[in-house]
Write a protein that holds these residues in place. Structure first.
Motif, PDB file in Angstrom:
ATOM      1  N   ARG A 274      97.516  29.472 152.589  1.00  0.00           N
ATOM      2  CA  ARG A 274      96.711  29.367 151.380  1.00  0.00           C
ATOM      3  C   ARG A 274      96.762  30.635 150.571  1.00  0.00           C
ATOM      4  O   ARG A 274      96.840  30.606 149.364  1.00  0.00           O
ATOM      5  N   VAL A 275      96.737  31.764 151.225  1.00  0.00           N
ATOM      6  CA  VAL A 275      96.639  33.021 150.509  1.00  0.00           C
ATOM      7  C   VAL A 275      97.882  33.861 150.722  1.00  0.00           C
ATOM      8  O   VAL A 275      98.360  34.023 151.837  1.00  0.00           O
ATOM      9  N   GLY A 276      98.429  34.370 149.624  1.00  0.00           N
ATOM     10  CA  GLY A 276      99.434  35.412 149.696  1.00  0.00           C
ATOM     11  C   GLY A 276      98.715  36.733 149.445  1.00  0.00           C
ATOM     12  O   GLY A 276      98.008  36.871 148.455  1.00  0.00           O
ATOM     13  N   PHE A 277      98.885  37.713 150.331  1.00  0.00           N
ATOM     14  CA  PHE A 277      98.100  38.947 150.258  1.00  0.00           C
ATOM     15  C   PHE A 277      98.999  40.130 149.926  1.00  0.00           C
ATOM     16  O   PHE A 277     100.015  40.345 150.565  1.00  0.00           O
ATOM     17  N   MET A 278      98.616  40.906 148.909  1.00  0.00           N
ATOM     18  CA  MET A 278      99.298  42.133 148.514  1.00  0.00           C
ATOM     19  C   MET A 278     100.786  41.874 148.286  1.00  0.00           C
ATOM     20  O   MET A 278     101.661  42.560 148.825  1.00  0.00           O
ATOM     21  N   SER A 279     101.061  40.883 147.464  1.00  0.00           N
ATOM     22  CA  SER A 279     102.440  40.505 147.155  1.00  0.00           C
ATOM     23  C   SER A 279     103.128  41.591 146.343  1.00  0.00           C
ATOM     24  O   SER A 279     102.500  42.272 145.537  1.00  0.00           O
ATOM     25  N   GLN A 280     104.447  41.739 146.532  1.00  0.00           N
ATOM     26  CA  GLN A 280     105.216  42.768 145.842  1.00  0.00           C
ATOM     27  C   GLN A 280     106.535  42.201 145.316  1.00  0.00           C
ATOM     28  O   GLN A 280     107.298  41.574 146.054  1.00  0.00           O
ATOM     29  N   VAL A 281     106.794  42.453 144.022  1.00  0.00           N
ATOM     30  CA  VAL A 281     108.026  42.022 143.388  1.00  0.00           C
ATOM     31  C   VAL A 281     109.161  42.961 143.805  1.00  0.00           C
ATOM     32  O   VAL A 281     108.973  44.180 143.901  1.00  0.00           O
ATOM     33  N   SER A 282     110.338  42.400 144.021  1.00  0.00           N
ATOM     34  CA  SER A 282     111.492  43.210 144.418  1.00  0.00           C
ATOM     35  C   SER A 282     112.005  44.029 143.234  1.00  0.00           C
ATOM     36  O   SER A 282     111.670  43.757 142.076  1.00  0.00           O
ATOM     37  N   PRO A 283     112.845  45.043 143.488  1.00  0.00           N
ATOM     38  CA  PRO A 283     113.321  45.896 142.404  1.00  0.00           C
ATOM     39  C   PRO A 283     114.018  45.149 141.276  1.00  0.00           C
ATOM     40  O   PRO A 283     113.916  45.536 140.111  1.00  0.00           O
ATOM     41  N   THR A 284     114.715  44.060 141.596  1.00  0.00           N
ATOM     42  CA  THR A 284     115.407  43.287 140.555  1.00  0.00           C
ATOM     43  C   THR A 284     114.553  42.163 139.994  1.00  0.00           C
ATOM     44  O   THR A 284     114.966  41.500 139.039  1.00  0.00           O
ATOM     45  N   GLY A 285     113.379  41.927 140.588  1.00  0.00           N
ATOM     46  CA  GLY A 285     112.517  40.855 140.118  1.00  0.00           C
ATOM     47  C   GLY A 285     112.899  39.477 140.624  1.00  0.00           C
ATOM     48  O   GLY A 285     112.303  38.481 140.217  1.00  0.00           O
ATOM     49  N   GLN A 286     113.888  39.403 141.528  1.00  0.00           N
ATOM     50  CA  GLN A 286     114.343  38.096 142.004  1.00  0.00           C
ATOM     51  C   GLN A 286     113.559  37.572 143.196  1.00  0.00           C
ATOM     52  O   GLN A 286     113.576  36.385 143.489  1.00  0.00           O
ATOM     53  N   TYR A 287     112.871  38.463 143.907  1.00  0.00           N
ATOM     54  CA  TYR A 287     112.140  38.069 145.108  1.00  0.00           C
ATOM     55  C   TYR A 287     110.708  38.606 145.062  1.00  0.00           C
ATOM     56  O   TYR A 287     110.403  39.553 144.341  1.00  0.00           O
ATOM     57  N   VAL A 288     109.872  37.989 145.875  1.00  0.00           N
ATOM     58  CA  VAL A 288     108.518  38.482 146.104  1.00  0.00           C
ATOM     59  C   VAL A 288     108.289  38.467 147.609  1.00  0.00           C
ATOM     60  O   VAL A 288     108.618  37.482 148.279  1.00  0.00           O
ATOM     61  N   VAL A 289     107.745  39.550 148.153  1.00  0.00           N
ATOM     62  CA  VAL A 289     107.349  39.564 149.553  1.00  0.00           C
ATOM     63  C   VAL A 289     105.826  39.527 149.602  1.00  0.00           C
ATOM     64  O   VAL A 289     105.146  40.135 148.765  1.00  0.00           O
ATOM     65  N   THR A 290     105.283  38.789 150.550  1.00  0.00           N
ATOM     66  CA  THR A 290     103.831  38.644 150.636  1.00  0.00           C
ATOM     67  C   THR A 290     103.426  38.436 152.083  1.00  0.00           C
ATOM     68  O   THR A 290     104.263  38.124 152.943  1.00  0.00           O
ATOM     69  N   THR A 291     102.153  38.623 152.367  1.00  0.00           N
ATOM     70  CA  THR A 291     101.604  38.327 153.689  1.00  0.00           C
ATOM     71  C   THR A 291     100.957  36.960 153.641  1.00  0.00           C
ATOM     72  O   THR A 291     100.125  36.684 152.772  1.00  0.00           O
ATOM     73  N   ILE A 292     101.359  36.098 154.540  1.00  0.00           N
ATOM     74  CA  ILE A 292     100.769  34.762 154.629  1.00  0.00           C
ATOM     75  C   ILE A 292     100.180  34.581 156.020  1.00  0.00           C
ATOM     76  O   ILE A 292     100.369  35.404 156.912  1.00  0.00           O
ATOM     77  N   ASN A 293      99.474  33.490 156.197  1.00  0.00           N
ATOM     78  CA  ASN A 293      98.876  33.214 157.493  1.00  0.00           C
ATOM     79  C   ASN A 293      99.955  32.905 158.517  1.00  0.00           C
ATOM     80  O   ASN A 293     100.993  32.341 158.187  1.00  0.00           O
TER      81      ASN A 293
END
Length: 780
Positions: A274-293
């Motif tokens: 349900r929640v993505g926590f402290m998501s971060q866009v990659s340097p090129t903007g093509q990906y996002v990393v996030t914390t999920i359950n």
């Protein structure tokens, strides 16, 4: 936060002093509180306010002499040493649960001087290749020629410009206890007071680029090329599973097309999400990393959207009335997942998906090849028998010691996660890793426990590949966090509460060898009674982002207002609101379901059925829609169809108490009491305070001839209904009578009849009257 400055009285605005001018030897008695000795300023920085305390009580005026290590002619000025003044107050952010900002003890007894533009320009020009020493000398009114006190500070101007604006969130500190027993960091009505600002450090103030949103937006991040921005976003019904990902333009707009719903990835992860926590866009903007359950037990899309199990079992949260540190918040479970804009998929990252640990705070290396993140042993967020923390750093906080790890991204294939030497295995909690854009340095926060806004948080620097960590010179005495590198890797912005409970922005210079300077204040970042956090340098020109419009949040507001009307029983405005929302987005199953509920309550069952069927067509695992549709079909006598829908509801939500109760009632209508009873019992088990569930169970037991077992269920149903439901009282009267408890049966009968204005149309009226008449001895 200084919004207004005391004017200084200069004997001469800019005077050349004789090099090496002799001064009487005096005991240094002036303490310069700001800037600190060794502070480094950017070349574009405006004049700061110098602050000092003078131990000589008789000192009433001061001279300021500036000398340069390069041998340039010195500068001389005079000052009356005006008292420090706080900035402007935002009256909207005054609350019973906060206090106005106050001077620090040093400021309360101190003095100030602000160089005029010409003087400051000269100081900066001549202090780039060496230091500028500012000597303050105090004079008594009785003898204006005699020096009674003296102190000095040496500062420097860097040749490295900051070169990029800072984006940050500007928030009120207004903890709310509007709900009984529940404290919130900010009341829902105050959320529109949150603003997002952009600051050019060459200017003396910032500008607002986004404000007035109905929805709360949290952590944001930018791609290294400055073209893409991402932001965690709360949607309607407090749905925290949304993420806005959009291109940066001078006039940026966030629409529904820019919003990713983490909860929409049904079947791709197969677990709770349900929640993505402290998501971060990659340097090129093509990906996002996030914390999920942790994927764990499978749930339906609906359950992931609606239920808050992820908060209850994956996050430690404690909110306080103390506005200075009003919340403790950190995950205790979670894995890393990455989202691809090209494929629209969210995938776990192998090597950072071990459910035995919590993985969070992930950031990208500048080349996008690695992810740095904080990891700790996963645990229950709330230990049994331990009360919730009452303040930040309370020993009752669930103890989490995070360590910084690095893992290759490898195109999403991951790899082996390894601890970063110097940022792990040190007995402390290490979090908030940030990598310099040149790839050389890792700066992180070390504290005693948890992460996010810790009072004891200190900044440390270590080589990006690991090594010996060093405590940074820039650290202030209270809370150092939310840091970000400038695109040229030479400046670090961070937040601190060292000068005020209302968090402020600070800046430090970092040289080629990773040495940093004492922090300087980025003054006037917001009102004096507002706090700033999550500062981030953005790799754009100063005019590259002028305004962010978020029409998507107005759509969310419309839904929330309609839901509130429905909750209050204001059905016509609820219907109008839902119809308006559907005109903007006809594919939201939850709006169709809510509209169906409102239509059903206004006596339009046929229209309600249409809306429930649309909701199911859009979300085949929507238990509420199945249950609501089943209820209308049951009322229409279409019992077999109703049973099918109740069973579907339970297929997707096995602990759905109302669906169990309704299925039991439908089966009972068909005379299938043996099958009905287990559902009635489950309904009471899952929702013991539901009066209707108790009544249905009582009826089922009665029909099975188990009258003595039915009586307490019916009595509890009457109690839960507040003794105001005549049908429940009539049922209780019948059960008492058949159990041979006539006085109680008559009493329940009288109470039932007293609640019915027209007993002639009441189902049990005649039976109740006969029961009363047949027992004259019980008349009172």
């Amino acid at each position: 936060m200084i919004a207004t400055f005391a004017r200084v009285t200069l004997g001469a605005t800019l005077l050349l002093a004789l090099a090496g001018q002799d001064r009487p030897a005096v005991k240094p008695a002036i303490t310069v509180d700001y800037p600190l000795n060794g502070a480094v300023f950017p070349p574009e920085f405006p004049a700061p306010v110098f602050e000092w305390r003078d131990a000589a009580a008789e000192a009433t005026s001061w001279t300021i002499d500036v000398s340069f290590s390069g041998g340039q002619p010195g500068l001389h000025a005079r000052s009356a040493g005006e008292r420090y003044t706080l900035g402007k107050i935002d009256p909207r952010c005054v609350s019973p649960n906060n206090k106005p900002p106050a001077l620090t003890p040093e400021q309360a007894v101190g003095h100030t001087w602000k160089p005029d533009a010409a003087t400051w320009a000269a100081i900066k020009r001549y202090s780039t290749d060496g230091g500028a020493t500012i000597t303050l000398s105090g004079y008594a009114a009785a003898d204006p020629a005699k020096v009674v006190s003296q102190g000095r500070v040496t500062i420097q101007t860097s040749r490295d410009p900051v070169g990029a604006p800072i984006f940050y969130r500007d928030v009120p500190l207004m903890p709310s206890d509007a709900e009984k027993g529940v404290i919130k960091p900010l009341a829902s009505t105050a959320i529109p007071l949150i603003a997002w600002r952009l600051r050019n450090v060459a200017e003396t103030s910032s500008r607002v680029v986004l404000e007035g949103m109905h929805s709360c937006a949290n952590c944001h991040s930018f791609s290294g090329d400055g073209k893409t921005m991402g932001m965690d976003l709360d949607g309607p019904r407090n749905d925290k599973g949304l993420y806005a990902l959009y291109p940066i333009k001078p006039q940026t707009t966030i629409t529904k097309e820019n919003v990713v719903a983490w909860s929409a990835f049904r079947g791709k992860l197969g677990g709770k999400l349900r929640v993505g926590f402290m998501s971060q866009v990659s340097p090129t903007g093509q990906y996002v990393v996030t914390t999920i359950n942790d994927p764990g037990k499978a749930e339906s899309d609906y359950q992931r959207r609606i239920y808050r199990r992820d908060f209850n079992s994956n996050y430690y949260v404690a909110n306080f009335k103390d506005y200075r540190f009003l919340q403790v918040f950190y995950p205790t479970r979670g894995i890393l997942a990455w989202y691809s804009r090209a494929t629209g998929r969210l995938e776990p990252l192998p090597g950072a998906d071990d459910a035995r640990f919590v993985h969070t705070n992930a950031v990208w290396s500048p080349d996008g090849k690695y992810l740095y993140f904080a990891r700790a042993e996963a645990k229950e967020p709330y230990a049994l028998g331990v009360k919730l923390a009452e303040r930040a750093n309370d020993p009752n906080e669930t103890q989490m010691k995070f360590e910084i790890y690095r893992i290759p991204f490898n195109g999403g294939k991951g790899g082996v996660a390894e601890p970063v030497a110097g940022a792990s295995k040190n007995g402390m909690s290490n979090s908030f890793p940030k990598i310099s854009p040149d790839g050389r340095w890792l700066i992180f926060v070390k504290c005693g426990n948890g992460l996010l806004m810790r009072p004891d948080g200190k900044l440390y620097i270590v080589p990006a590949g690991g090594g010996e960590a060093r405590l940074m010179n820039a650290n202030t005495k209270l809370m150092n966090s939310w840091h970000s590198f400038s695109p040229n890797s030479r400046w670090l912005v961070f937040s601190s509460k060292s000068r005020s409970p209302y968090t402020q922005l600070f800046l430090t210079h970092i040289d080629e060898q990773g040495n940093d300077s004492p922090a300087i204040l980025i003054d006037n970042s917001t009102a004096a009674n507002r706090a700033v956090n999550i500062p981030e340098f953005v790799n754009i020109p100063q005019d590259g982002l002028m305004k962010i419009n978020a029409p998507v949040t107005e759509y969310y507001r419309l839904i929330d207002v309609a839901e509130e009307h429905l909750r209050k029983g204001e059905l016509e405005p609820a219907i109008a609101g839902f119809r308006k929302a559907l005109a903007d987005d006809a594919d939201d199953p939850m709006i169709h379901n809510s509209l169906g509920v409102a239509l059903s309550r206004t006596g339009h069952p046929e229209e309600a059925v249409v809306e429930y069927r649309k909701a199911i067509a859009l979300s085949a695992d929507f238990p509420d829609a199945y249950n609501n549709l089943g209820g209308l079909l049951l009322s229409a006598g279409r019992v077999d169809e109703a049973i099918g829908n109740f069973e579907k509801a339970l297929q997707y939500s096995p602990d759905y108490a109302e669906a169990h109760s309704n299925l039991g009632a439908a089966l009972a209508q068909q005379g299938r009491i043996d099958r009905a009873l287990p559902h009635m019992e489950k309904s009471v088990e899952y929702k013991p305070n539901d009066a209707n569930a108790r009544r249905n169970l009582a009826l089922a037991l009665y029909r099975m001839g188990r009258v003595k077992e039915a009586v307490p269920q019916a009595a509890q149903a009457v109690k839960l209904a507040g003794g105001r439901d005549p049908n429940m009282l009539a049922l209780l009267s019948r059960l008492y009578a058949e159990a041979g408890r006539m006085p109680e049966a008559v009493d329940a009968a009288r109470r039932a009849l007293a609640l019915v204005p027209n007993p002639a149309g009441f189902q049990f009226a005649e039976e109740l009257r006969q029961r009363i008449a047949a027992n004259p001895a019980t008349k009172r």
